[in-house]
Design a protein around this motif. Structure first.
Motif, PDB file in Angstrom:
ATOM      1  N   MET A  21       0.861  -1.231  -0.009  1.00 15.60           N
ATOM      2  CA  MET A  21      -0.153   0.124  -0.125  1.00 15.60           C
ATOM      3  C   MET A  21       0.892   1.136  -0.099  1.00 15.60           C
ATOM      4  O   MET A  21       0.552   2.305  -0.659  1.00 15.60           O
ATOM      5  CB  MET A  21      -0.984  -0.014   1.270  1.00 15.60           C
ATOM      6  CG  MET A  21      -1.925  -1.221   1.159  1.00 15.60           C
ATOM      7  SD  MET A  21      -2.748  -1.180   2.881  1.00 15.60           S
ATOM      8  CE  MET A  21      -3.923  -2.492   2.401  1.00 15.60           C
ATOM      9  N   GLY A  22       1.892   1.090   0.578  1.00 18.71           N
ATOM     10  CA  GLY A  22       2.846   2.136   0.545  1.00 18.71           C
ATOM     11  C   GLY A  22       3.631   2.364  -0.403  1.00 18.71           C
ATOM     12  O   GLY A  22       3.804   1.577  -1.593  1.00 18.71           O
ATOM     13  N   THR A  23       4.544   3.556  -0.798  1.00 20.75           N
ATOM     14  CA  THR A  23       5.527   3.772  -1.880  1.00 20.75           C
ATOM     15  C   THR A  23       6.988   3.317  -1.182  1.00 20.75           C
ATOM     16  O   THR A  23       7.393   3.768  -0.327  1.00 20.75           O
ATOM     17  CB  THR A  23       5.377   5.076  -2.317  1.00 20.75           C
ATOM     18  OG1 THR A  23       4.195   5.423  -2.687  1.00 20.75           O
ATOM     19  CG2 THR A  23       6.393   5.177  -3.328  1.00 20.75           C
ATOM     20  N   ASP A  65       2.399  -2.767   6.875  1.00 19.33           N
ATOM     21  CA  ASP A  65       1.833  -1.958   5.646  1.00 19.33           C
ATOM     22  C   ASP A  65       0.296  -1.471   5.639  1.00 19.33           C
ATOM     23  O   ASP A  65      -0.102  -0.423   5.782  1.00 19.33           O
ATOM     24  CB  ASP A  65       2.174  -2.808   4.388  1.00 19.33           C
ATOM     25  CG  ASP A  65       1.603  -2.255   3.246  1.00 19.33           C
ATOM     26  OD1 ASP A  65       1.876  -1.046   3.083  1.00 19.33           O
ATOM     27  OD2 ASP A  65       0.846  -2.969   2.441  1.00 19.33           O
ATOM     28  N   THR A  66      -0.395  -2.549   6.195  1.00 19.40           N
ATOM     29  CA  THR A  66      -1.773  -2.259   6.289  1.00 19.40           C
ATOM     30  C   THR A  66      -2.078  -1.301   7.494  1.00 19.40           C
ATOM     31  O   THR A  66      -2.917  -0.296   7.458  1.00 19.40           O
ATOM     32  CB  THR A  66      -2.543  -3.716   6.766  1.00 19.40           C
ATOM     33  OG1 THR A  66      -2.286  -4.598   5.544  1.00 19.40           O
ATOM     34  CG2 THR A  66      -3.948  -3.302   6.891  1.00 19.40           C
ATOM     35  N   ALA A  69       6.130   7.176   7.647  1.00 19.83           N
ATOM     36  CA  ALA A  69       7.512   6.529   7.174  1.00 19.83           C
ATOM     37  C   ALA A  69       7.547   5.428   7.872  1.00 19.83           C
ATOM     38  O   ALA A  69       7.821   5.533   9.038  1.00 19.83           O
ATOM     39  CB  ALA A  69       8.501   7.480   7.109  1.00 19.83           C
ATOM     40  N   SER A  70       7.539   4.065   7.278  1.00 21.10           N
ATOM     41  CA  SER A  70       7.940   2.798   8.043  1.00 21.10           C
ATOM     42  C   SER A  70       9.341   2.697   7.873  1.00 21.10           C
ATOM     43  O   SER A  70       9.720   2.426   6.450  1.00 21.10           O
ATOM     44  CB  SER A  70       6.907   1.777   7.781  1.00 21.10           C
ATOM     45  OG  SER A  70       6.997   0.447   8.479  1.00 21.10           O
ATOM     46  N   VAL A  71      10.006   2.216   8.747  1.00 22.30           N
ATOM     47  CA  VAL A  71      11.532   2.063   8.502  1.00 22.30           C
ATOM     48  C   VAL A  71      12.117   0.763   8.357  1.00 22.30           C
ATOM     49  O   VAL A  71      11.617  -0.154   9.491  1.00 22.30           O
ATOM     50  CB  VAL A  71      12.250   2.943   9.399  1.00 22.30           C
ATOM     51  CG1 VAL A  71      14.006   2.627   9.249  1.00 22.30           C
ATOM     52  CG2 VAL A  71      12.304   4.471   9.525  1.00 22.30           C
ATOM     53  N   GLU A 105       0.268  -7.457  15.597  1.00 16.31           N
ATOM     54  CA  GLU A 105      -0.044  -8.626  14.872  1.00 16.31           C
ATOM     55  C   GLU A 105      -1.440  -8.953  14.744  1.00 16.31           C
ATOM     56  O   GLU A 105      -1.674  -9.862  13.952  1.00 16.31           O
ATOM     57  CB  GLU A 105       0.588  -9.786  16.115  1.00 16.31           C
ATOM     58  CG  GLU A 105       2.008  -9.760  16.270  1.00 16.31           C
ATOM     59  CD  GLU A 105       2.442 -10.544  17.475  1.00 16.31           C
ATOM     60  OE1 GLU A 105       1.833 -11.303  18.009  1.00 16.31           O
ATOM     61  OE2 GLU A 105       3.776 -10.581  17.874  1.00 16.31           O
ATOM     62  N   ASN A 106      -2.068  -7.944  14.954  1.00 11.78           N
ATOM     63  CA  ASN A 106      -3.631  -8.108  14.677  1.00 11.78           C
ATOM     64  C   ASN A 106      -3.926  -7.350  13.298  1.00 11.78           C
ATOM     65  O   ASN A 106      -4.638  -6.460  13.206  1.00 11.78           O
ATOM     66  CB  ASN A 106      -4.386  -7.550  15.853  1.00 11.78           C
ATOM     67  CG  ASN A 106      -4.498  -8.533  16.747  1.00 11.78           C
ATOM     68  OD1 ASN A 106      -5.222  -9.537  16.795  1.00 11.78           O
ATOM     69  ND2 ASN A 106      -3.834  -8.331  17.815  1.00 11.78           N
ATOM     70  N   ASN A 107      -3.157  -7.624  12.223  1.00 11.43           N
ATOM     71  CA  ASN A 107      -3.172  -7.132  10.897  1.00 11.43           C
ATOM     72  C   ASN A 107      -2.932  -8.322  10.064  1.00 11.43           C
ATOM     73  O   ASN A 107      -2.689  -9.248  10.252  1.00 11.43           O
ATOM     74  CB  ASN A 107      -1.980  -5.974  10.590  1.00 11.43           C
ATOM     75  CG  ASN A 107      -2.474  -4.683  11.372  1.00 11.43           C
ATOM     76  OD1 ASN A 107      -3.223  -4.012  11.414  1.00 11.43           O
ATOM     77  ND2 ASN A 107      -1.469  -4.482  12.416  1.00 11.43           N
TER      78      ASN A 107
END
Length: 248
Positions: free
Chosen positions: A1-3, A48-49, A63-65, A204-206
């Motif tokens: 979903m992200g870039t 991501d979700t 921004a997820s590293v 963890e609930n994704n």
């Protein structure tokens, strides 16, 4: 979903990020999202979700590293430096991404909370402000030692800090020693304890953990707590003004 984006650095390898931005110019706060995994597992894609969801729900850029792991031969300090450099990059280049450089938050889970904590301390040492840090069931190890090594003025001017704890989780509850030290030095802190929550419940609930059946932290009940926690964090972000924590 992200870039997917490789953030360049003058010194060291590029930092691997997933970005969740908006089409308009903003500017919006930036939340730097840091996965857990005991420093040996996990990656940015496992968030991501969640990163997409909180970006829209909180009206923030994310921004997820994908910080480097010990299993790949990197020490923990290397991953922390990647987080520090990510903050510096968006402070310098935020306008190009619709990011408000004065409203950058660090959000981490377990080992990711350690990187958020250590990066916030390093940034404070370097005179670089943050708007806040959110530490979820953090494994904070030597947080008190690192904090006490700062000059007195730096200890008193850390950014507002939110601690989320799963009641009875010894890892997360251990982080409250650090919270107490911040609070005693006049730093605004807030603690939210979730009764019945398990360590790891926010991550963890994704859907990325769909096949994770061996962990009590993944269940409809834990997912409901996780969504409540996300709402709580979003409200906390909204309650912190754009000037809080901006002390060069």
């Amino acid at each position: 979903m992200g870039t997917h984006f490789y953030m360049p650095r003058q010194d060291g390898e590029a930092v691997d990020l997933n970005l969740y931005l908006f089409q308009d110019d903003g500017p919006r706060p930036l939340v730097i999202n840091l996965h857990g995994g005991a420093f040996i597992a996990g990656d940015a894609d496992t968030l991501d979700t969640q990163s997409d969801r909180i970006s829209r729900a909180w009206n923030v850029c994310v921004a997820s590293v994908n910080y480097k792991l010990a299993k790949d031969g990197y020490d923990i300090a290397y991953g922390t430096r990647e987080v520090v450099d990510t903050v510096q990059y968006f402070r310098q280049n935020g306008a190009a991404y619709g990011v408000d450089p004065d409203r950058i938050y660090l959000l981490g889970y377990s080992a990711g909370a350690y990187h958020a904590m250590a990066a916030a301390l390093a940034l404070r040492q370097e005179g670089i402000p943050l708007a806040g840090q959110i530490l979820c069931y953090g494994f904070l190890r030597d947080a008190l030692e690192l904090y006490q090594a700062l000059p007195e003025e730096a200890r008193r001017t850390m950014p507002p800090s939110l601690f989320l704890i799963a009641q009875g989780d010894p890892i997360g509850e251990g982080s409250l020693v650090y919270e107490a030290a911040l609070r005693e030095n006049g730093v605004p802190t807030q603690v939210k304890t979730y009764v019945g929550a398990m360590h790891g419940f926010l991550e963890e609930n994704n859907p990325e953990y769909e096949n994770l059946h061996s962990h009590a932290s993944k269940s409809p009940e834990q997912e409901a707590i996780a969504r409540d926690a996300e709402t709580y964090i979003g409200n906390w972000l909204n309650s912190t003004s754009s000037v809080l924590g901006i002390r060069a």
